[in-house]
Design an enzyme around this catalytic site. Sequence first.
Site, PDB file in Angstrom:
ATOM      1  N   GLY A  90      70.634  -8.077  42.318  1.00 21.97           N
ATOM      2  CA  GLY A  90      71.843  -8.766  42.053  1.00 21.97           C
ATOM      3  C   GLY A  90      71.966  -9.020  40.586  1.00 21.97           C
ATOM      4  O   GLY A  90      71.347  -8.627  39.916  1.00 21.97           O
ATOM      5  N   SER A  91      72.891  -9.664  40.155  1.00 22.73           N
ATOM      6  CA  SER A  91      73.310  -9.834  38.993  1.00 22.73           C
ATOM      7  C   SER A  91      72.358 -10.187  38.008  1.00 22.73           C
ATOM      8  O   SER A  91      72.042  -9.876  36.850  1.00 22.73           O
ATOM      9  CB  SER A  91      74.859 -10.829  38.597  1.00 22.73           C
ATOM     10  N   GLU A 150      69.214  -9.551  38.201  1.00 19.65           N
ATOM     11  CA  GLU A 150      68.210  -8.714  38.045  1.00 19.65           C
ATOM     12  C   GLU A 150      68.611  -7.530  37.205  1.00 19.65           C
ATOM     13  O   GLU A 150      67.822  -6.787  36.661  1.00 19.65           O
ATOM     14  CB  GLU A 150      67.902  -7.973  39.472  1.00 19.65           C
ATOM     15  N   GLU A 189      66.009  -7.694  52.021  1.00 18.16           N
ATOM     16  CA  GLU A 189      64.651  -8.189  51.376  1.00 18.16           C
ATOM     17  C   GLU A 189      63.464  -8.030  52.433  1.00 18.16           C
ATOM     18  O   GLU A 189      62.236  -7.631  51.666  1.00 18.16           O
ATOM     19  CB  GLU A 189      64.868  -9.440  50.641  1.00 18.16           C
ATOM     20  N   HIS A 202      66.459 -10.764  44.376  1.00 18.49           N
ATOM     21  CA  HIS A 202      67.311 -11.518  43.855  1.00 18.49           C
ATOM     22  C   HIS A 202      67.343 -13.131  44.027  1.00 18.49           C
ATOM     23  O   HIS A 202      67.670 -13.585  45.242  1.00 18.49           O
ATOM     24  CB  HIS A 202      68.885 -10.847  44.555  1.00 18.49           C
ATOM     25  N   HIS A 205      44.492 -17.009  67.562  1.00 27.78           N
ATOM     26  CA  HIS A 205      45.859 -17.226  67.843  1.00 27.78           C
ATOM     27  C   HIS A 205      46.024 -18.112  69.411  1.00 27.78           C
ATOM     28  O   HIS A 205      46.291 -19.271  69.101  1.00 27.78           O
ATOM     29  CB  HIS A 205      46.617 -15.813  68.464  1.00 27.78           C
ATOM     30  N   GLY A 208      51.727 -11.383  62.162  1.00 33.60           N
ATOM     31  CA  GLY A 208      52.423 -11.320  63.347  1.00 33.60           C
ATOM     32  C   GLY A 208      53.852 -11.566  63.126  1.00 33.60           C
ATOM     33  O   GLY A 208      54.806 -11.703  63.931  1.00 33.60           O
TER      34      GLY A 208
HETATM   35  N1  TZD Z   1      60.327 -13.777  64.860  1.00 31.14           N
HETATM   36  C1  TZD Z   1      59.406 -13.055  63.835  1.00 31.14           C
HETATM   37  C2  TZD Z   1      59.816 -12.773  62.574  1.00 31.14           C
HETATM   38  N2  TZD Z   1      58.079 -12.787  64.359  1.00 31.14           N
HETATM   39  C3  TZD Z   1      57.697 -12.986  65.603  1.00 31.14           C
HETATM   40  N3  TZD Z   1      56.495 -12.792  65.850  1.00 31.14           N
HETATM   41  C4  TZD Z   1      58.675 -13.498  66.521  1.00 31.14           C
HETATM   42  C5  TZD Z   1      59.950 -13.993  66.247  1.00 31.14           C
HETATM   43  C6  TZD Z   1      58.337 -14.043  67.837  1.00 31.14           C
HETATM   44  N4  TZD Z   1      57.948 -12.889  68.778  1.00 31.14           N
HETATM   45  C7  TZD Z   1      56.523 -12.446  68.972  1.00 31.14           C
HETATM   46  O1  TZD Z   1      55.401 -12.850  68.391  1.00 31.14           O
HETATM   47  S1  TZD Z   1      56.483 -11.027  69.842  1.00 31.14           S
HETATM   48  C8  TZD Z   1      58.052 -10.794  70.149  1.00 31.14           C
HETATM   49  C9  TZD Z   1      58.772 -11.952  69.398  1.00 31.14           C
HETATM   50  C10 TZD Z   1      60.203 -12.232  69.212  1.00 31.14           C
HETATM   51  C11 TZD Z   1      58.466  -9.824  70.905  1.00 31.14           C
HETATM   52  C12 TZD Z   1      58.757  -8.443  70.474  1.00 31.14           C
HETATM   53  O2  TZD Z   1      59.329  -7.649  71.283  1.00 31.14           O
HETATM   54  P1  TZD Z   1      59.290  -6.237  71.041  1.00 31.14           P
HETATM   55  O3  TZD Z   1      57.685  -6.046  71.926  1.00 31.14           O
HETATM   56  O4  TZD Z   1      60.362  -5.298  71.971  1.00 31.14           O
HETATM   57  O5  TZD Z   1      58.893  -5.693  69.782  1.00 31.14           O
HETATM   58  P2  TZD Z   1      57.396  -6.216  73.510  1.00 31.14           P
HETATM   59  O6  TZD Z   1      56.290  -5.266  73.592  1.00 31.14           O
HETATM   60  O7  TZD Z   1      58.501  -6.042  74.133  1.00 31.14           O
HETATM   61  O8  TZD Z   1      56.417  -7.489  73.365  1.00 31.14           O
END
Ligand code: TZD
Length: 526
Positions: A25-26, A28, A47, A70, A280, A400
């Site tokens: 952006g500007s 940077e 990003e 940015h 988890h 995750g």
């Molecule tokens: N947003 C973000 C940034 N991270 C996350 N982990 C989630 C939402 C929640 N989330 C999970 O933890 S697994 C999942 C989501 C939305 C589904 C991913 O779907 P996919 O895989 O199609 O990549 P599967 O095999 O269908 O579960």
Amino acid sequence: MPSVRRVCHEFLQRQELTTVFGNPGSNELPFLAELPEGFRYVLGLHEGAVVGMADGYAQATGRPVLVNLHAASGSGNAMGALTNAVASRTPLVVVAGQQVRPAIGPEANLANVDAPSLMKPLVGWAAEPACAQDVPRALAQAVFEARLQRRPTYLSVPYDDWAADAGENASAVLDRQVQRAGVPGADQGRSLAEAVAAARSPALVLGGDIDSAGLFDDAVRLAERLGGPVWAAPSLFRLPFPNRHPQFHGVLPAGIEPVSREFEGHDLVLVLGAPVFRYHEYLPGRYLPEGTRLIQVTEDASAAARAPMGEALVADPAAVIDLLLKALDAAKEPAGGFRPAPAPATGQGTRLHPEEVFASLRDELPGDTAYVVESTSTNSSWWRQMDLRRPGSYYFPAAGGLGFGLPGAVGVAMAQPDRPVVGVIGDGSANYGITALWTAARQRLPLTVVLLRNGTYGALRWFSGLLGVPDAPGMDIPGLDFTRIAKGYGVHAQHAGSVDELRALLSRRPEGPRLIQVDTALTTPS
Ligand code: TZD
Ligand code: CA
């Protein structure tokens, strides 16, 4: 006197941070001006993708990497991706542009008000230098803190600083080297070796840090010397051990009670290169069975301090493996050969079972392929079918946070041009980092993306059952055609309608990036 910009560019050259992942952006532009020969600017279109690419690149090269973002808006967009880099202990050095100094207080547009606080506590260190002359030293600190803490760092620099005179002391920073050693003291080493040698039934738990530190093969030597079971630590982001090795018992379940159950009967659990533990699912219970002693060895002082149980030694796992190999007797009887994969489960109609997809990858691609995986409901299918025997074979979003997979695969492919790289990406996950396809096309990377389309957030469906909330909305994502999306970004794309078609496509080596979409049956992560 040289300018702040000149000294900083030279410092980055000396430290070999000459590949810059960014979205400008500007604020940077003055930093990016007059980049010397040898710098490479890798443009990402969002990003999140910028940080994901840098994360993959830094993990695969094992070196700190510079990220340029940015102001507050770009930094904010990057934060989800930074959560993964924190958990994988990736040394990213994020430099963000700030408004000119006189315009920050009155909050002119693009002022990043209280920039360091914006990024804390996510990053390990964040600062905005108090004056222009402190910028080179502060940049050096950002690099050294990232390397020593193994955590992203953040430096906000007002853009009028770059052209300022650096002052007479600035160049002192150019010659600095900062190193760390983590060898245990003689007594510490002896008492650890005695505990391990005296154990009746020792078990080994290895974390992703083992692969990051290049200790994959050393871990095999240690395990074969110990003779007991080996697990990967829960919430795994890199594979530290060959997954079909006869001693490998898989990834530990990510809950207190099931982990404790696995340790039943072992008097000693030695944890190397992992937090204890990144659970988890909340499945309460006793942390450890009666009579089990746990010793954690990690370089990460915070991971040692926050663990809820066990003893900890903050030391370099490499040094500890070394001393244990010297202290322990020769290898036990090998526990047999590598375990073959079972026949893959089969899908229904035009929907392939994920196991069929993974068996195809295993059979059709070279054994040194690096996989960047972001597909969440297919986890157990993955480990049932894959056969990964080399260091750096597997990457997964460490916290995750979705959006690492596609960009991470681009970063790994940039870092290792001679190694086949495959992204295994769910139809949900793909959308969080989709713009990385454009960078893959621009860089002409020979990257394969296998897109698993089950039309849903499969893992969340499974979770909704686990949490007793089966009526939660927002689970399905029909109507996405990734072959058309990929083509729009300039990536060659095909749909594979059968296992035979998939195998035929995979058996051809890609010249540039390609996406292969397959429809898959719904499975559960475990
Ligand atoms: N947003 C973000 C940034 N991270 C996350 N982990 C989630 C939402 C929640 N989330 C999970 O933890 S697994 C999942 C989501 C939305 C589904 C991913 O779907 P996919 O895989 O199609 O990549 P599967 O095999 O269908 O579960
Ligand atoms: Ca899906």
